[in-house]
Design a protein around this motif. Structure first.
Motif, PDB file in Angstrom:
ATOM      1  N   LYS A 113      36.055  -1.192 -19.234  1.00  0.00           N
ATOM      2  CA  LYS A 113      36.110  -0.298 -18.684  1.00  0.00           C
ATOM      3  C   LYS A 113      35.309   0.892 -17.486  1.00  0.00           C
ATOM      4  O   LYS A 113      34.267  -0.015 -17.125  1.00  0.00           O
ATOM      5  N   PRO A 114      36.014   1.099 -16.293  1.00  0.00           N
ATOM      6  CA  PRO A 114      35.197   0.912 -15.727  1.00  0.00           C
ATOM      7  C   PRO A 114      33.872   1.826 -15.503  1.00  0.00           C
ATOM      8  O   PRO A 114      33.022   1.279 -14.516  1.00  0.00           O
ATOM      9  N   LYS A 115      33.938   2.855 -16.144  1.00  0.00           N
ATOM     10  CA  LYS A 115      32.532   3.763 -16.373  1.00  0.00           C
ATOM     11  C   LYS A 115      30.824   2.252 -17.010  1.00  0.00           C
ATOM     12  O   LYS A 115      29.975   2.227 -16.662  1.00  0.00           O
ATOM     13  N   ALA A 116      31.574   1.273 -17.559  1.00  0.00           N
ATOM     14  CA  ALA A 116      31.150  -0.080 -17.951  1.00  0.00           C
ATOM     15  C   ALA A 116      30.646  -0.515 -17.149  1.00  0.00           C
ATOM     16  O   ALA A 116      29.734  -1.650 -17.554  1.00  0.00           O
ATOM     17  N   ILE A 117      31.654  -0.504 -15.758  1.00  0.00           N
ATOM     18  CA  ILE A 117      30.908  -1.970 -15.142  1.00  0.00           C
ATOM     19  C   ILE A 117      29.892  -1.560 -14.392  1.00  0.00           C
ATOM     20  O   ILE A 117      29.431  -0.852 -13.968  1.00  0.00           O
TER      21      ILE A 117
END
Length: 358
Positions: A342-346
């Motif tokens: 997930k982009p927010k978890a990168i």
């Protein structure tokens, strides 16, 4: 309760500087944890607050009073050590009462304080026993009781649970947290165990090579680590970190195996530049249906019951990546696993400075 202020605190042994300028305000009633790897200077910093180590430079004040030149006995602190430090020839009661007796506290008051501490720690039945008749956990309770009876302004803990077995450590960790919340005494706790730090502290100081890399609440540090070191140190299993690079537009990151991960935002100033890519094992999910994922090769599977830890390799260069999947999963060595991020978890860090890219 007391407020502790560290201003430009440094410590050197000859030409070797082990604490490299710490500025930190510890609020009254706060439970703070100094955490870091062995040799980073955390115990030295604690011992300077206690007065057991001299300060090379800077100031330490407790309740607006500079304590640099004060003896430990004059700082209104109580310290709990790693090795219990109990007198073997004295009973539990005598061990807990000894410091008060030296201060010439009235006998009735000593009995009241010892009994109160024993009730809090549930060791009232052991007051007549000698330390050798106690288990490791009971001895640690006595050591804490000896600190409680002094009714200090500050508690200092120097890795107090490191001699206990795993199950007892969890139990004592809960006891210490409950104790501090009930008494409300300003507490500074040193540990190398990041799980201990995350569960105990209101705020954490992540120490690395004598430098505080980040100050913040456990959740702040977990969700937004400021440096590559903090990202890799906090979390169990630790964050997956690997060298990668931005594509020319700066809206995706290319991993070592050539696969690209879309970021969901554009960082054009980093276009084409190297970057350290990070993602936590629990934030990696298995690709579903026609969803395009990154291919990982399974090497080892650890079944933990509630979770499954899958140790994988990314591409032919052999970069390891740990995936934490909820529940039980039957995976075999050599099997391919398609996963998404997930982009927010990168998490992205500058390759040269190691600092977080926001």
């Amino acid at each position: 309760m007391a407020e502790i202020l560290l201003s430009g605190v440094r410590k050197s042994y000859g030409t070797v500087e082990v604490i490299k300028g710490v500025d930190w305000k510890i609020n009254s009633g706060e439970f703070v944890v100094i955490v870091g790897p062995s040799g980073c200077g955390k115990s030295t910093l604690l011992r300077m607050i206690a007065g057991l180590e001299t300060i090379t430079e800077g100031e330490i004040s407790i309740n607006d009073k500079v304590v640099n030149e004060l003896e430990p006995s004059e700082r209104d602190i109580a310290m709990v050590f790693q090795n219990y430090a109990l007198y073997p020839h004295m009973s539990v009661f005598q061990n807990m009462a000894y410091g008060l007796k030296i201060k010439k506290i009235p006998t009735d008051e000593i009995k009241r304080r010892v009994q109160r501490a024993a009730d809090i720690l549930e060791i009232g039945a052991y007051l007549d026993r000698s330390p050798r008749q106690l288990s490791g956990g009971q001895r640690q309770r006595v050591a804490m009781g000896r600190a409680i009876v002094r009714e200090p302004s500050v508690f200092l803990f120097d890795e107090p649970l490191s001699n206990l077995d795993a199950k007892l450590r969890v139990q004592m960790r809960l006891e210490i947290k409950k104790l501090q919340e009930n008494l409300g005494i300003t507490s500074v706790y040193v540990t190398h165990d990041q799980v201990e730090a995350m569960t105990l502290g209101h705020r954490l100081a992540i120490l690395n090579g004598g430098v505080v890399e980040q100050l913040g609440t456990p959740i702040e540090i977990y969700e937004k680590p400021k440096t590559v070191f903090v990202a890799g140190f906090i979390g169990s299993p630790s964050m997956n970190l690997m060298e990668a690079k931005f594509n020319e537009k700066g809206d995706a990151v290319e991993l070592a195996n050539g696969e690209a991960i879309t970021l969901g935002k554009t960082l054009s100033e980093y276009g084409g530049k190297p970057v350290t890519f990070g993602v936590r094992p629990e934030h990696i999910t298995m690709a579903k249906g026609k969803e395009k994922g990154v291919t990982l090769h399974v090497s080892v599977v650890e079944q933990l019951g509630a979770d499954t830890l899958v140790h994988t390799m990314l591409g032919s260069k052999g970069k390891g990546m740990v995936v934490r999947l909820s529940g039980i999963h039957s995976l075999s060595q050599g099997e391919n696993l398609s996963v998404t991020f997930k982009p927010k978890a990168i998490h992205l860090f500058d390759s040269q400075s190691g600092l977080r890219i926001n």
